[in-house]
Design a protein around this motif. Sequence first.
Motif, PDB file in Angstrom:
ATOM      1  N   LYS A   1      53.260  -3.940  -4.530  1.00  0.00           N
ATOM      2  CA  LYS A   1      53.213  -3.906  -3.143  1.00  0.00           C
ATOM      3  C   LYS A   1      53.027  -2.545  -2.898  1.00  0.00           C
ATOM      4  O   LYS A   1      52.100  -2.140  -1.810  1.00  0.00           O
ATOM      5  CB  LYS A   1      54.511  -4.430  -2.417  1.00  0.00           C
ATOM      6  CG  LYS A   1      54.551  -4.497  -1.036  1.00  0.00           C
ATOM      7  CD  LYS A   1      55.821  -5.157  -0.479  1.00  0.00           C
ATOM      8  CE  LYS A   1      55.867  -5.101   1.009  1.00  0.00           C
ATOM      9  NZ  LYS A   1      57.135  -5.706   1.401  1.00  0.00           N
ATOM     10  N   LYS A   2      53.555  -1.665  -3.333  1.00  0.00           N
ATOM     11  CA  LYS A   2      53.487  -0.127  -3.154  1.00  0.00           C
ATOM     12  C   LYS A   2      51.898   0.357  -3.497  1.00  0.00           C
ATOM     13  O   LYS A   2      51.377   0.960  -2.739  1.00  0.00           O
ATOM     14  CB  LYS A   2      54.566   0.850  -4.050  1.00  0.00           C
ATOM     15  CG  LYS A   2      54.296   2.364  -3.936  1.00  0.00           C
ATOM     16  CD  LYS A   2      55.276   3.034  -4.718  1.00  0.00           C
ATOM     17  CE  LYS A   2      55.043   2.830  -5.967  1.00  0.00           C
ATOM     18  NZ  LYS A   2      56.325   3.540  -6.846  1.00  0.00           N
ATOM     19  N   LEU A   3      51.596   0.093  -4.501  1.00  0.00           N
ATOM     20  CA  LEU A   3      49.992   0.182  -4.865  1.00  0.00           C
ATOM     21  C   LEU A   3      49.072  -0.328  -3.849  1.00  0.00           C
ATOM     22  O   LEU A   3      48.137   0.196  -3.592  1.00  0.00           O
ATOM     23  CB  LEU A   3      49.805  -0.266  -6.387  1.00  0.00           C
ATOM     24  CG  LEU A   3      50.445   0.541  -7.361  1.00  0.00           C
ATOM     25  CD1 LEU A   3      50.203   0.169  -8.778  1.00  0.00           C
ATOM     26  CD2 LEU A   3      50.615   2.116  -7.467  1.00  0.00           C
ATOM     27  N   PHE A   4      49.246  -1.573  -3.642  1.00  0.00           N
ATOM     28  CA  PHE A   4      48.268  -2.192  -2.588  1.00  0.00           C
ATOM     29  C   PHE A   4      48.370  -1.530  -1.389  1.00  0.00           C
ATOM     30  O   PHE A   4      47.378  -1.571  -0.835  1.00  0.00           O
ATOM     31  CB  PHE A   4      48.843  -3.698  -2.679  1.00  0.00           C
ATOM     32  CG  PHE A   4      48.027  -4.629  -1.537  1.00  0.00           C
ATOM     33  CD1 PHE A   4      46.974  -5.031  -1.860  1.00  0.00           C
ATOM     34  CD2 PHE A   4      48.580  -4.763  -0.180  1.00  0.00           C
ATOM     35  CE1 PHE A   4      46.292  -5.791  -0.925  1.00  0.00           C
ATOM     36  CE2 PHE A   4      47.952  -5.599   0.741  1.00  0.00           C
ATOM     37  CZ  PHE A   4      46.655  -6.026   0.210  1.00  0.00           C
TER      38      PHE A   4
ATOM     39  N   ARG B   1      44.874  -8.909  -2.700  1.00  0.00           N
ATOM     40  CA  ARG B   1      45.686  -8.935  -3.883  1.00  0.00           C
ATOM     41  C   ARG B   1      45.513 -10.399  -4.856  1.00  0.00           C
ATOM     42  O   ARG B   1      45.551 -11.400  -4.088  1.00  0.00           O
ATOM     43  CB  ARG B   1      47.070  -8.606  -3.729  1.00  0.00           C
ATOM     44  CG  ARG B   1      47.889  -8.321  -4.940  1.00  0.00           C
ATOM     45  CD  ARG B   1      49.143  -7.626  -4.550  1.00  0.00           C
ATOM     46  NE  ARG B   1      49.977  -8.234  -3.492  1.00  0.00           N
ATOM     47  CZ  ARG B   1      50.986  -7.888  -3.207  1.00  0.00           C
ATOM     48  NH1 ARG B   1      51.522  -6.766  -3.787  1.00  0.00           N
ATOM     49  NH2 ARG B   1      51.758  -8.321  -2.115  1.00  0.00           N
ATOM     50  N   LEU B   2      45.186  -9.947  -6.121  1.00  0.00           N
ATOM     51  CA  LEU B   2      45.073 -11.293  -6.957  1.00  0.00           C
ATOM     52  C   LEU B   2      46.181 -11.004  -8.090  1.00  0.00           C
ATOM     53  O   LEU B   2      46.023 -10.199  -8.700  1.00  0.00           O
ATOM     54  CB  LEU B   2      43.729 -11.151  -7.488  1.00  0.00           C
ATOM     55  CG  LEU B   2      43.441 -12.407  -8.449  1.00  0.00           C
ATOM     56  CD1 LEU B   2      43.650 -13.690  -7.803  1.00  0.00           C
ATOM     57  CD2 LEU B   2      42.100 -12.314  -9.137  1.00  0.00           C
TER      58      LEU B   2
ATOM     59  N   GLU C   1      45.965  -7.006  -9.811  1.00  0.00           N
ATOM     60  CA  GLU C   1      44.658  -7.032  -9.533  1.00  0.00           C
ATOM     61  C   GLU C   1      44.164  -6.850  -7.874  1.00  0.00           C
ATOM     62  O   GLU C   1      45.078  -7.436  -7.153  1.00  0.00           O
ATOM     63  CB  GLU C   1      43.706  -8.141  -9.846  1.00  0.00           C
ATOM     64  CG  GLU C   1      43.959  -8.338 -11.445  1.00  0.00           C
ATOM     65  CD  GLU C   1      42.874  -9.511 -12.010  1.00  0.00           C
ATOM     66  OE1 GLU C   1      41.862  -9.664 -11.800  1.00  0.00           O
ATOM     67  OE2 GLU C   1      43.719 -10.309 -12.844  1.00  0.00           O
ATOM     68  N   VAL C   2      43.319  -6.109  -7.487  1.00  0.00           N
ATOM     69  CA  VAL C   2      43.162  -5.991  -6.086  1.00  0.00           C
ATOM     70  C   VAL C   2      41.735  -5.637  -5.985  1.00  0.00           C
ATOM     71  O   VAL C   2      40.797  -5.054  -6.446  1.00  0.00           O
ATOM     72  CB  VAL C   2      43.608  -4.725  -5.502  1.00  0.00           C
ATOM     73  CG1 VAL C   2      43.145  -4.544  -3.971  1.00  0.00           C
ATOM     74  CG2 VAL C   2      45.306  -4.662  -5.607  1.00  0.00           C
TER      75      VAL C   2
ATOM     76  N   LEU D   1      45.540   6.758  -7.657  1.00  0.00           N
ATOM     77  CA  LEU D   1      46.683   5.830  -8.033  1.00  0.00           C
ATOM     78  C   LEU D   1      47.229   6.490  -9.444  1.00  0.00           C
ATOM     79  O   LEU D   1      48.655   6.409  -9.645  1.00  0.00           O
ATOM     80  CB  LEU D   1      46.134   4.637  -8.559  1.00  0.00           C
ATOM     81  CG  LEU D   1      45.373   3.786  -7.556  1.00  0.00           C
ATOM     82  CD1 LEU D   1      44.811   2.570  -8.029  1.00  0.00           C
ATOM     83  CD2 LEU D   1      46.905   3.162  -6.806  1.00  0.00           C
ATOM     84  N   GLU D   2      46.632   7.300 -10.230  1.00  0.00           N
ATOM     85  CA  GLU D   2      47.052   8.003 -11.382  1.00  0.00           C
ATOM     86  C   GLU D   2      47.900   9.057 -11.083  1.00  0.00           C
ATOM     87  O   GLU D   2      49.078   9.370 -11.494  1.00  0.00           O
ATOM     88  CB  GLU D   2      46.149   8.313 -12.435  1.00  0.00           C
ATOM     89  CG  GLU D   2      46.639   8.819 -13.838  1.00  0.00           C
ATOM     90  CD  GLU D   2      45.558   8.728 -14.841  1.00  0.00           C
ATOM     91  OE1 GLU D   2      45.693   9.440 -15.875  1.00  0.00           O
ATOM     92  OE2 GLU D   2      44.456   8.620 -14.592  1.00  0.00           O
TER      93      GLU D   2
END
Length: 479
Positions: free
Chosen positions: A76-79, A93-94, A98-99, A178-179
């Motif tokens: 949820k945070k990364l999305f 979101r999958l 995966e997004v 993201l990294e």
Amino acid sequence: MERPSGKTTVVLHFDYDCFYASVFENQNPALQSLPLGVKQKGILATCNYAARARGECPELVIVEGEDLTPFRDTSKKLFSFLRSHSWNQKVERLGLDEVFMDVTDIINYNVPLLNRSCLSDSFFCLSQENPESGFPCDLTRLAGCVHGSLPEPPPLENPLYVRLLLGSHLAWYLRLQLEERFGFTSSCGISMNKLLSKLAGSKHKPRNQTTLLSLNDAVVLDFVDSHNIRKIPGIGAKTTRLLEQRILSENTRVDVRVHPDISPYGLETLLGGPGSEQGAGLRVWHLLHGVDDIEVKEASDFPTQISIEDTYRGLNSLTRIEEELRKLSASLVRRMRVDLLTVHESAEHGASDQRWMAHPKTLRLSIRSWPAKAETSDWDFSRTSRSQPLPNFVLSLKESVETIAERLTSDTLFPMLKKLHPEKGHIWDLQLINVCVANMIPSGSQAGTSVGRDISIMFKRQDDVLRQWRCQLIYGIMI
């Protein structure tokens, strides 16, 4: 097959590398240099690349991944981060790792900003309001890996090439963020639809990206033909089996697409029938040619459904089944409160309370049984399901999660389970149980006893605002 003309959509597909293992590595950095495996239900579900590189690994460090809460919270945070970089909110979101992102609008905005005389010192703009919000990039080349031959010099007069070029640099920037911000590496595919971007992203993993340079139909067909049919998103196990039985292929993509018996009409006949999806044959025909017109869904403040499931080696006792239903119910209610509740300001004393952003209308129970030995070779992995309206008591915030889960199991789910196989003497041997709530209704759009807006609060606030203008009759005089 003629492809849609003027197709300029740019879709990114992000896939977080070894997501489950990465969550544990972020929680405990000491695990990052070790071969790490994640166990679920007594089975090694996944492992990091350090473990995969060693093959047999007796020194494998195994962590328990039964509780999905940290994975859901991280996902949820990364999305949310990726969504914050979307203009059109088409971010889908999958699963947990995966997004999909449709970045067509932000790409189109940057196309006329290109200075073709100084591409090596370009700037990608991330905001329509703030021209300084963005990042520098070298647009003399595509970022990351490329599938397809790149002409020399690069065809800057080709609108599709320019859009894919910009898309590759946006993907590189987001992966780097993201990294750096969250400690999660990812792979990414860049193409003109969801199908092709997902396939492209799997070409070079981990911590890399691939742009499908689909400047002509031949590149797309060759790319799709290079994949095993079972790897193609949208073509499930049942469809694959029917296709293999029909054409006796060696399970390679090209055998299916060019077979003389395969056509839109032939596929519709093969895949049609009672209970089948209308237009399934044409849909598969399109996928065989790399055509996918299903758009990336717009992101929402709440999910379209919440689903909790677990698998079993053989669940054959009604007592144990009821116990597992109780566990799944507790997880479902807990997840509903995380994903669907928001904090609202109360009218009284400036306090705050929790309210439902949306409430699901439907409760669905699905099971899958282990096949009998005689049926093992023809097992289609299908589920048996039953749905009914979600009981209102599930939305009560006055009761504990455990209390609601107990009542949901005894009053609703366990009776639903028995109706799936009403015959007496049925032998239960469950391989999977899934409990799901769906058909979300935004709060305030439909009246309800426990959800939606409290109209009394609205009138209280209105009363406070108008108090200074109120007329009162005192001793026969209006003041």
